[in-house]
Structure formats: structure tokens, C-alpha cells
Design a protein around this motif. Structure first.
Motif, PDB file in Angstrom:
ATOM      1  N   ALA A   1       0.816  -1.210   0.000  1.00  0.00           N
ATOM      2  CA  ALA A   1       0.000   0.000   0.000  1.00  0.00           C
ATOM      3  C   ALA A   1       0.858   1.272   0.000  1.00  0.00           C
ATOM      4  O   ALA A   1       0.345   2.376   0.097  1.00  0.00           O
ATOM      5  CB  ALA A   1      -0.926  -0.006   1.216  1.00  0.00           C
ATOM      6  N   LYS A   2       2.157   1.100  -0.145  1.00  0.00           N
ATOM      7  CA  LYS A   2       3.116   2.189   0.060  1.00  0.00           C
ATOM      8  C   LYS A   2       3.581   2.818  -1.252  1.00  0.00           C
ATOM      9  O   LYS A   2       3.727   2.130  -2.261  1.00  0.00           O
ATOM     10  CB  LYS A   2       4.316   1.559   0.778  1.00  0.00           C
ATOM     11  N   ARG A   3       3.798   4.145  -1.213  1.00  0.00           N
ATOM     12  CA  ARG A   3       4.457   4.808  -2.348  1.00  0.00           C
ATOM     13  C   ARG A   3       5.299   5.968  -1.814  1.00  0.00           C
ATOM     14  O   ARG A   3       5.044   6.467  -0.705  1.00  0.00           O
ATOM     15  CB  ARG A   3       3.411   5.300  -3.364  1.00  0.00           C
ATOM     16  N   PRO A   4       6.277   6.426  -2.602  1.00  0.00           N
ATOM     17  CA  PRO A   4       7.073   7.576  -2.140  1.00  0.00           C
ATOM     18  C   PRO A   4       6.196   8.810  -2.009  1.00  0.00           C
ATOM     19  O   PRO A   4       5.299   9.038  -2.840  1.00  0.00           O
ATOM     20  CB  PRO A   4       8.100   7.760  -3.259  1.00  0.00           C
ATOM     21  N   TYR A   5       6.431   9.575  -0.975  1.00  0.00           N
ATOM     22  CA  TYR A   5       5.652  10.784  -0.725  1.00  0.00           C
ATOM     23  C   TYR A   5       6.292  11.964  -1.454  1.00  0.00           C
ATOM     24  O   TYR A   5       7.513  12.157  -1.388  1.00  0.00           O
ATOM     25  CB  TYR A   5       5.629  11.032   0.786  1.00  0.00           C
ATOM     26  N   LYS A   6       5.456  12.735  -2.164  1.00  0.00           N
ATOM     27  CA  LYS A   6       5.996  13.846  -2.949  1.00  0.00           C
ATOM     28  C   LYS A   6       5.443  15.198  -2.495  1.00  0.00           C
ATOM     29  O   LYS A   6       5.548  16.181  -3.209  1.00  0.00           O
ATOM     30  CB  LYS A   6       5.644  13.650  -4.437  1.00  0.00           C
TER      31      LYS A   6
ATOM     32  N   LEU B   1       5.883  18.070   3.042  1.00  0.00           N
ATOM     33  CA  LEU B   1       6.498  17.760   4.339  1.00  0.00           C
ATOM     34  C   LEU B   1       7.880  17.126   4.138  1.00  0.00           C
ATOM     35  O   LEU B   1       7.995  16.065   3.533  1.00  0.00           O
ATOM     36  CB  LEU B   1       5.602  16.817   5.149  1.00  0.00           C
ATOM     37  N   LYS B   2       8.908  17.804   4.662  1.00  0.00           N
ATOM     38  CA  LYS B   2      10.295  17.380   4.408  1.00  0.00           C
ATOM     39  C   LYS B   2      10.627  16.031   5.036  1.00  0.00           C
ATOM     40  O   LYS B   2      11.409  15.261   4.507  1.00  0.00           O
ATOM     41  CB  LYS B   2      11.271  18.426   4.953  1.00  0.00           C
ATOM     42  N   ARG B   3      10.028  15.745   6.193  1.00  0.00           N
ATOM     43  CA  ARG B   3      10.412  14.529   6.920  1.00  0.00           C
ATOM     44  C   ARG B   3       9.663  13.282   6.462  1.00  0.00           C
ATOM     45  O   ARG B   3      10.037  12.177   6.820  1.00  0.00           O
ATOM     46  CB  ARG B   3      10.141  14.712   8.411  1.00  0.00           C
ATOM     47  N   GLN B   4       8.574  13.481   5.728  1.00  0.00           N
ATOM     48  CA  GLN B   4       7.789  12.320   5.322  1.00  0.00           C
ATOM     49  C   GLN B   4       8.326  11.734   4.025  1.00  0.00           C
ATOM     50  O   GLN B   4       8.394  12.428   3.004  1.00  0.00           O
ATOM     51  CB  GLN B   4       6.314  12.714   5.177  1.00  0.00           C
ATOM     52  N   LYS B   5       8.710  10.450   4.066  1.00  0.00           N
ATOM     53  CA  LYS B   5       9.314   9.847   2.871  1.00  0.00           C
ATOM     54  C   LYS B   5       8.317   8.983   2.097  1.00  0.00           C
ATOM     55  O   LYS B   5       8.414   8.840   0.891  1.00  0.00           O
ATOM     56  CB  LYS B   5      10.508   8.991   3.282  1.00  0.00           C
ATOM     57  N   PHE B   6       7.364   8.382   2.834  1.00  0.00           N
ATOM     58  CA  PHE B   6       6.403   7.480   2.190  1.00  0.00           C
ATOM     59  C   PHE B   6       4.986   7.807   2.632  1.00  0.00           C
ATOM     60  O   PHE B   6       4.771   8.484   3.629  1.00  0.00           O
ATOM     61  CB  PHE B   6       6.714   6.018   2.560  1.00  0.00           C
ATOM     62  N   GLU B   7       4.039   7.304   1.866  1.00  0.00           N
ATOM     63  CA  GLU B   7       2.642   7.383   2.278  1.00  0.00           C
ATOM     64  C   GLU B   7       1.950   6.086   1.908  1.00  0.00           C
ATOM     65  O   GLU B   7       2.423   5.323   1.071  1.00  0.00           O
ATOM     66  CB  GLU B   7       1.952   8.606   1.668  1.00  0.00           C
ATOM     67  N   TYR B   8       0.803   5.845   2.559  1.00  0.00           N
ATOM     68  CA  TYR B   8       0.106   4.560   2.425  1.00  0.00           C
ATOM     69  C   TYR B   8      -1.355   4.802   2.051  1.00  0.00           C
ATOM     70  O   TYR B   8      -1.983   5.734   2.554  1.00  0.00           O
ATOM     71  CB  TYR B   8       0.160   3.792   3.745  1.00  0.00           C
TER      72      TYR B   8
ATOM     73  N   PRO C   1       0.204   9.295   6.069  1.00  0.00           N
ATOM     74  CA  PRO C   1       1.521   8.936   6.606  1.00  0.00           C
ATOM     75  C   PRO C   1       1.415   7.697   7.507  1.00  0.00           C
ATOM     76  O   PRO C   1       0.326   7.345   7.959  1.00  0.00           O
ATOM     77  CB  PRO C   1       1.922  10.167   7.428  1.00  0.00           C
ATOM     78  N   ASP C   2       2.556   7.067   7.754  1.00  0.00           N
ATOM     79  CA  ASP C   2       2.668   5.867   8.570  1.00  0.00           C
ATOM     80  C   ASP C   2       1.879   5.957   9.885  1.00  0.00           C
ATOM     81  O   ASP C   2       1.203   5.011  10.299  1.00  0.00           O
ATOM     82  CB  ASP C   2       4.167   5.636   8.867  1.00  0.00           C
ATOM     83  N   LYS C   3       1.968   7.118  10.540  1.00  0.00           N
ATOM     84  CA  LYS C   3       1.320   7.291  11.851  1.00  0.00           C
ATOM     85  C   LYS C   3      -0.198   7.231  11.784  1.00  0.00           C
ATOM     86  O   LYS C   3      -0.848   6.982  12.791  1.00  0.00           O
ATOM     87  CB  LYS C   3       1.727   8.644  12.450  1.00  0.00           C
ATOM     88  N   LYS C   4      -0.769   7.503  10.594  1.00  0.00           N
ATOM     89  CA  LYS C   4      -2.221   7.597  10.477  1.00  0.00           C
ATOM     90  C   LYS C   4      -2.860   6.341   9.902  1.00  0.00           C
ATOM     91  O   LYS C   4      -4.015   6.355   9.485  1.00  0.00           O
ATOM     92  CB  LYS C   4      -2.585   8.803   9.590  1.00  0.00           C
TER      93      LYS C   4
END
Ligand SMILES: [Zn+2]
Length: 140
Positions: free
Chosen positions: A46-51, A54-61, A71-74
Motif C-alpha cells: 500500500a506504500k508509495r514515495p511521498y511527494k 512535508l520534508k520529513r515524510q518519505k512514504f505514504e500509504y 503517513p505511517d502514523k495515520k
């Protein structure tokens, strides 16, 4: 003197009630399931690179329900068929089978969609119990 009703401590050399014992077993099994590979596999799918900005976020789901990206936390990895309750020895085989399931029984849900599903499951088990009570009392 009023007699206090205390739950008998039947487990662990007289230090644990039945319910404390089963909660101890549940949390041990859940801990083991944290590093279960199908959960990692489900998240990876379910993951892809985050564009975004937010500078610290690398991926999103992607949430499997609302299809939005988080983001991972959500997000939570949800058991499509829930592991269910574990309050006695009879629950154990089914609980273990469902908790340690393969990736086809797992999905990524955002915290919002996960809360809705969990709540619906609680209501369902409540109404099932009510039906069982009604059946017993009416002897249907
Ligand atoms: Zn969602």
C-alpha cells in the motif's frame, strides 16, 4: 462485617484471576504478531514515495477503504476477519489462526476508517449477544 466478593485467583500461583491471565496471554500473542511478515508485506503493497511539502515524510500509504493517502502514523494494518476475543482456552485455536493470518486477510486502513470498522464490529458483537440472550430466555 460485610462479605466482599472477590474474584478467585486461579492462575499463576494464586496471583492472577482468569481475566488477568487471558489478558496476559492476549498481549503476549499480540506482541509476537507485531513482527509477522504478512503485516510488513501488506504495508509494502500500500506504500508509495511521498511527494508532498512535508520534508520529513518519505512514504505514504493508501487506505483500502477511502482510498486516500496517509503517513505511517495515520494508518493501521487491519485484520479483515478480526482476531476476535480470547477469554478462555476454547477461544485459543481460532484466535491464533486469525491473528497470525496471511496477507490476503490484511488491509491498510487509515485511523478514521479503522475506528468506524472497529466500532461496527463492537456493535455487531453486542447485538449478537443480545440475540443469544433473547434466544436463551425465550428458548427459541
Ligand atoms: Zn480511510
Amino acid at each position: 462485617m460485610a462479605k466482599r466478593v472477590t474474584t478467585p485467583k486461579t492462575r499463576n500461583s494464586g496471583t492472577m484471576t482468569e481475566s488477568a491471565f487471558w489478558s496476559f496471554i492476549r498481549s503476549g500473542l499480540r506482541q509476537k504478531s507485531r513482527w509477522w511478515k504478512p503485516i510488513t508485506e501488506c504495508k509494502a503493497k500500500a506504500k508509495r514515495p511521498y511527494k508532498g511539502p512535508l520534508k520529513r515524510q518519505k512514504f505514504e500509504y493508501q487506505c483500502n477503504q477511502c482510498k486516500n493517502w496517509f503517513p505511517d502514523k495515520k494508518i493501521n494494518v487491519d485484520h479483515i476477519v478480526p482476531a476476535g476475543t480470547l477469554t478462555c482456552a476454547q477461544d485459543l485455536p481460532g484466535f491464533v489462526e486469525r491473528l497470525f493470518c496471511e496477507v490476503d486477510n490484511l488491509q491498510v486502513l487509515c485511523t478514521g476508517c479503522h475506528d468506524v470498522k472497529t466500532q461496527a464490529e463492537k456493535n455487531e458483537s453486542k447485538s449478537n449477544k443480545a440475540v443469544q440472550r433473547m434466544r436463551r430466555s425465550k428458548k427459541l
